[in-house]
Design a protein around this motif. Structure first.
Motif, PDB file in Angstrom:
ATOM      1  N   UNK A 277       0.841  -1.235  -0.225  1.00 58.38           N
ATOM      2  CA  UNK A 277      -0.182  -0.013   0.091  1.00 58.38           C
ATOM      3  C   UNK A 277       0.728   1.262   0.018  1.00 58.38           C
ATOM      4  N   UNK A 278       2.054   1.345   0.666  1.00 56.79           N
ATOM      5  CA  UNK A 278       2.864   2.414   0.848  1.00 56.79           C
ATOM      6  C   UNK A 278       3.309   2.528  -0.491  1.00 56.79           C
ATOM      7  N   UNK A 279       3.812   1.420  -1.229  1.00 55.30           N
ATOM      8  CA  UNK A 279       4.458   1.687  -2.537  1.00 55.30           C
ATOM      9  C   UNK A 279       3.229   2.221  -3.656  1.00 55.30           C
ATOM     10  N   UNK A 280       2.111   1.826  -3.334  1.00 57.72           N
ATOM     11  CA  UNK A 280       1.112   2.283  -4.429  1.00 57.72           C
ATOM     12  C   UNK A 280       0.475   3.741  -3.936  1.00 57.72           C
ATOM     13  N   UNK A 281       0.471   3.966  -2.702  1.00 64.02           N
ATOM     14  CA  UNK A 281       0.170   5.450  -2.447  1.00 64.02           C
ATOM     15  C   UNK A 281       1.590   6.718  -2.943  1.00 64.02           C
ATOM     16  N   UNK A 282       2.701   6.044  -2.821  1.00 58.79           N
ATOM     17  CA  UNK A 282       3.800   7.008  -3.312  1.00 58.79           C
ATOM     18  C   UNK A 282       3.661   7.179  -4.901  1.00 58.79           C
ATOM     19  N   UNK A 283       3.321   5.938  -5.362  1.00 57.75           N
ATOM     20  CA  UNK A 283       3.198   6.057  -6.929  1.00 57.75           C
ATOM     21  C   UNK A 283       1.983   7.163  -7.478  1.00 57.75           C
ATOM     22  N   UNK A 750       5.882   5.896 -17.967  1.00 64.01           N
ATOM     23  CA  UNK A 750       6.063   7.394 -18.415  1.00 64.01           C
ATOM     24  C   UNK A 750       7.654   7.660 -18.357  1.00 64.01           C
ATOM     25  N   UNK A 751       8.575   7.171 -17.473  1.00 62.84           N
ATOM     26  CA  UNK A 751       9.888   7.056 -17.135  1.00 62.84           C
ATOM     27  C   UNK A 751      10.403   6.435 -18.580  1.00 62.84           C
ATOM     28  N   UNK A 752      10.009   5.224 -18.927  1.00 62.00           N
ATOM     29  CA  UNK A 752      10.598   4.539 -19.998  1.00 62.00           C
ATOM     30  C   UNK A 752      10.324   5.278 -21.231  1.00 62.00           C
ATOM     31  N   UNK A 841       1.728   7.075 -27.429  1.00 65.98           N
ATOM     32  CA  UNK A 841       0.321   6.809 -26.498  1.00 65.98           C
ATOM     33  C   UNK A 841       0.667   6.997 -25.227  1.00 65.98           C
ATOM     34  N   UNK A 842       2.071   6.521 -24.551  1.00 65.50           N
ATOM     35  CA  UNK A 842       2.087   6.478 -23.201  1.00 65.50           C
ATOM     36  C   UNK A 842       2.522   7.797 -22.681  1.00 65.50           C
ATOM     37  N   UNK A 843       2.955   8.835 -23.337  1.00 72.10           N
ATOM     38  CA  UNK A 843       3.352   9.961 -22.730  1.00 72.10           C
ATOM     39  C   UNK A 843       2.175  10.818 -22.552  1.00 72.10           C
ATOM     40  N   UNK A 844       0.820  10.373 -22.954  1.00 74.74           N
ATOM     41  CA  UNK A 844      -0.397  11.172 -22.692  1.00 74.74           C
ATOM     42  C   UNK A 844      -1.227  10.308 -21.524  1.00 74.74           C
ATOM     43  N   UNK A 845      -0.964   9.313 -21.373  1.00 74.54           N
ATOM     44  CA  UNK A 845      -1.611   8.324 -20.233  1.00 74.54           C
ATOM     45  C   UNK A 845      -1.753   9.101 -19.003  1.00 74.54           C
ATOM     46  N   UNK A 846      -2.701   8.619 -18.306  1.00 78.68           N
ATOM     47  CA  UNK A 846      -2.967   8.884 -16.898  1.00 78.68           C
ATOM     48  C   UNK A 846      -1.752   8.525 -16.345  1.00 78.68           C
ATOM     49  N   UNK A 847      -1.432   8.851 -14.964  1.00 74.97           N
ATOM     50  CA  UNK A 847      -0.440   8.434 -14.133  1.00 74.97           C
ATOM     51  C   UNK A 847      -0.999   7.706 -13.051  1.00 74.97           C
TER      52      UNK A 847
END
Length: 847
Positions: A277-283, A750-752, A841-847
């Protein structure tokens, strides 16, 4: 907030699926262990031979005022039969005795193991005569028809019964059909009483009530009539405890094992769910920042996160209630196969394990979400967007204090483990491993930075530019990297610690057994015991230099009179300490075992005397009376005549064999230890002692090597059960490892994409992620090995008197290799999937 939480679940499937998986498997394991715990506590078995008796009276196997149990059967005074029969509403009080017998045919060759009972107890089944006489006269017996078919016996045949070390001829008067075990022999009541293991006692009393009587009222009246005696008055499925007392004595093994591993699974669930959960919320930090920037209050953000987690948790724990009980029942079957619990034990898992397991998982999830949401919820709106790109400080005073307490607890338990008896050291080593893991987990980001700093130079030298990028990512995302490292640490640390814990304890028990056994041959008997005359005969045989009777049992050392005098009546009263008790004959015991006298003399071990191990004798003087309870609950006060050394806590209290044999379930002396003269062929000696010249049929002999081999197999069987539970916990940790790594990698699309847009190729990104995966694996393995070392060194010092644990190196190699393969596989697979998306496509995707 509920509506917003439900909508947000649609756009963050990866993180919530990972949380769902962690909660589902964690709750399933906890519910399964809870079912086993309830099964052990209830200790139920369906009544078979007592099926016609609505009420059964038997001895209470529990040590007074505690959950400890007497391992030998607790008998009833024969006078209690008349007391029960006089209770209003009782039509008949039928006593029952169980005695081990061996049915011989053809002049005493071979032999079939069975259980003997008095003929009167056949009415409790009830049994029906299928062939032959309707009753059993003196010199005659009745056989269960299944036993008769197995032994090849028929009505009118002459057979020999071995009982209490003696052989007696009987004629088969009838064959009977009935419930319960097939190996049942009914003797004349007088013969059963005369051959019973204990004089003046019965095993149980079956109560037949008057027609129309209220069974519950009669049960209460019987309990009142026997008030003050150590008895249990049973009805319903509890009647099976009288017929199968092992469901109580062995059921406690199930209680302790399920409690330990269920607690461990719960702690692993807390660790894994909090990390996930901590990792999920950080993301989702950017989303939290935007919510704060547009005016959301800290309470609204916190409630949204809690609502999301609660929804996922409810579905995960509700679904876990389906496989959880089935997993517990399957585990009980495996315990039965291994001989840890009797096959008659009934699986009973009610609503308590379901509520406890699901509730623990749900509380864990909500608690972890609340902790993880605190940082985002308390962020000031003016700082929100800036904090979306910069990681916050990871250490606060609450986290530091919790880590300090866990590590301090690990140190204390490690010191306690080093000073414990070898046989009991695992009881503190296992929770110590969990405390080390939690402490390291709370300090994860800091420890990850330290390990990364140590290995960065050799890693960069080997991996080049890809390693340089990976290390930059690790420094910039230390908290996220720690979230990926922690499951690797947990899986490797717990796997190494728990597996080597089992191998070390198994080797310790095996070495203690080998060191203690000096006899060349051990004699046993198929007739339920060895009489003193047989022992005298063995002692006179050529090639025999020493013999000693050996009766293994257990009991309790009671609080001393001084301890009871100091007790002021407040708090918990002093209780007895469980001890192993070996009944021995002093002559020859030092030649056949490794007993080492420290003070006093074993020659004085006669009548009501005792020799204590050094650890148990502290505070006592020779000549002092030692209050004890023997294995069947009988209280005694033998005189202390000697103290003996012990092998790393595997010592036992020594008492006269004749005294102990009278207080065991089977009675008699089960073993005679024989030391051979130098140069004697032990195989030939064993054959001679059990051959045609033996004074009684059914004598059996085993050489030292075969006994050691048998002990090793027995230890392996018991250890296998522990491995099964360990495998469940480790398997869950592995699932969490893969789960977390896939989630952590998949969210970096997004980073990739940005790397691809500035010219990086797929191969270059894959190489960078390979180095990151290696960095995560090496860091997790290094921290996991610290947990294992902190756990195993104290344990090994207590069990083996050395720092190095026992076990093959292949275990360590397998754990490390598995961690590397799983980390690389999960990371690279998730990266490859993420790289399939077109950059545009990926650059415009939701975070």
């Amino acid at each position: 907030m509920i509506g917003l939480a439900l909508r947000s679940l649609r756009f963050h499937k990866g993180g919530f699926i990972a949380s769902f998986i962690a909660l589902f498997f964690g709750a399933s394991i906890v519910i399964a262990c809870g079912g086993l715990l309830e099964t052990g506590v209830r200790g139920l078995a369906a009544p078979q031979r007592y099926g016609a008796a609505p009420i059964v009276v038997t001895g209470d196997q529990h040590y007074p005022g505690s959950n400890k149990v007497f391992q030998e059967r607790v008998g009833l005074d024969a006078a209690d039969v008349a007391k029960v029969g006089a209770v209003p509403g009782v039509k008949a009080a039928v006593p029952d005795l169980s005695l081990p017998v061996t049915l011989f045919r053809d002049g005493g060759k071979g032999g079939v193991q069975a259980t003997g009972h008095g003929w009167a107890s056949a009415s409790l089944g009830p049994y029906r005569v299928a062939e032959g006489a309707p009753s059993v006269a003196p010199g005659h017996i009745a056989l269960d028809s299944r036993l008769a078919a197995k032994a090849g016996a028929h009505v009118g045949d002459r057979v020999t019964l071995g009982m209490r070390g003696a052989a007696r001829p009987y004629e088969v008067a009838s064959l009977v059909n009935g419930p319960g075990e097939s190996a049942t022999v009914f003797l004349p009541d007088a013969d059963a009483t005369r051959s019973a293991p204990q004089t003046g006692e019965v095993d149980a009393i079956g109560v037949i009530t008057e027609p129309g009587a209220d069974n519950e009222q009669v049960r209460a009246a019987v309990a009142e009539a026997l008030k003050g005696a150590q008895v249990s008055v049973l009805s319903g499925d509890k009647r099976g405890r009288a017929e199968f007392p092992e469901v109580v004595t062995h059921g406690k093994n199930l209680v302790s094992m399920s409690a330990v591993f269920g607690g461990m699974a719960a702690m692993v669930t807390v660790f894994v769910v909090a990390s996930t959960l901590g990792l999920s919320i950080q993301q989702r930090q950017r989303q939290m920042a935007l919510l704060r920037a547009i005016g959301s209050t800290p309470g609204q953000v916190r409630r949204m996160i809690l609502a999301e987690t609660f929804i996922v948790g409810v579905f995960a724990t509700a679904l876990a209630c389906v496989p959880g009980p089935r997993l517990g029942e399957w585990l009980l079957g495996r315990f039965v196969d291994a001989g840890v619990v009797p096959d008659v034990m009934m699986y009973r898992a009610g609503w308590v394990p379901l509520i406890a397991g699901a509730g623990a998982a749900l509380v864990t999830a909500v608690g972890a979400a609340w902790i993880a949401a605190r940082g985002a919820a308390r962020t000031r709106p003016t700082e929100a967007l800036a904090e979306a790109a910069v990681q916050r400080r990871w250490l606060n005073w609450i986290r530091a204090l919790a880590a300090l307490l866990c590590l301090a607890g690990g140190v204390v338990l490690a010191l306690v483990t080093m000073r414990m008896d070898g046989a009991k050291a695992g009881s503190t080593a296992t929770p110590a491993a969990m405390l080390w893991a939690i402490g390291f987990g709370l300090l994860g980001p800091g420890l990850t930075k330290v390990v990364t700093a140590v290995i960065q130079w050799p890693l960069r030298a080997v991996t080049g530019f890809a390693g340089h990028l990976a290390l930059l990512n690790a420094k910039a995302r230390a908290i996220r990297m720690a979230g990926a490292v922690m499951p690797v640490m947990l899986a490797t640390g717990m796997a190494t610690a728990l597996i080597y814990l089992q191998t070390t304890q198994s080797v310790g028990a095996e070495e203690a057994f080998k060191d203690n056994l000096r006899a060349d041959v051990v004699l046993t008997s198929a007739t339920g015991g060895i009489s003193p005359s047989v022992m005298e005969w063995v002692d006179k045989q050529p090639g025999v230099t020493a013999t000693a009777a050996y009766v293994p049992s257990s009991g309790f050392l009671e609080p001393s009179k001084a301890e009871m005098a100091d007790y002021d009546g407040k708090g918990r009263a002093p209780k007895g300490t469980p001890v192993e008790i070996n009944g021995i004959s002093p002559k020859g015991i030092e030649r056949t075992t490794a007993v080492r006298v420290v003070s006093g003399s074993l020659a004085d071990l006669k009548a009501d005397t005792v020799a204590l191990p050094e650890s148990s004798a502290k505070g006592h003087k020779l000549g002092e009376r030692i209050p004890m309870r023997l294995g069947d609950g009988t209280g005694v006060e033998p005189e202390l005549v000697a103290t003996v050394g012990e092998q790393r806590g595997y010592g036992a209290v020594l008492m006269p064999a004749q005294l102990i044999s009278e207080h065991t379930t089977k009675g008699g002396v089960p073993q005679i230890l024989v030391a051979a003269a130098p140069g004697t062929d032990t195989a030939a000696l064993a054959a001679r002692l059990t051959g045609p010249g033996a004074p009684v049929p059914g004598l059996r002999a085993a050489e030292r090597a075969s006994l050691i081999s048998s002990q090793v197999k027995q230890n392996d069987t018991q250890t296998w059960v522990a491995y099964l539970l360990v495998a469940m916990v480790i398997g869950y940790a592995v699932i969490a490892l893969v789960n977390t790594l896939v989630m952590a990698t998949a969210e970096r699309r997004r980073e990739f994409t940005l790397q691809r847009l500035v010219g990086a190729t797929r191969a270059q990104v894959m190489r960078m992620m390979t180095v990151e995966a290696l960095l995560i694996a090496f860091t997790g393995i290094a921290l996991g090995m610290l947990i294992a070392v902190a756990t195993l060194v104290p344990l090994s010092s207590a069990v083996l008197d050395r720092a190095m644990p026992a076990g093959p190196p292949s275990i360590l190699i397998t754990v490390i290799a598995s961690a590397l393969v799983l980390t690389l596989g999960a990371t690279l697979l998730a990266t490859r999937i993420a790289l399939r998306t077109r950059p545009s496509a990926a650059i415009g995707s939701r975070d």
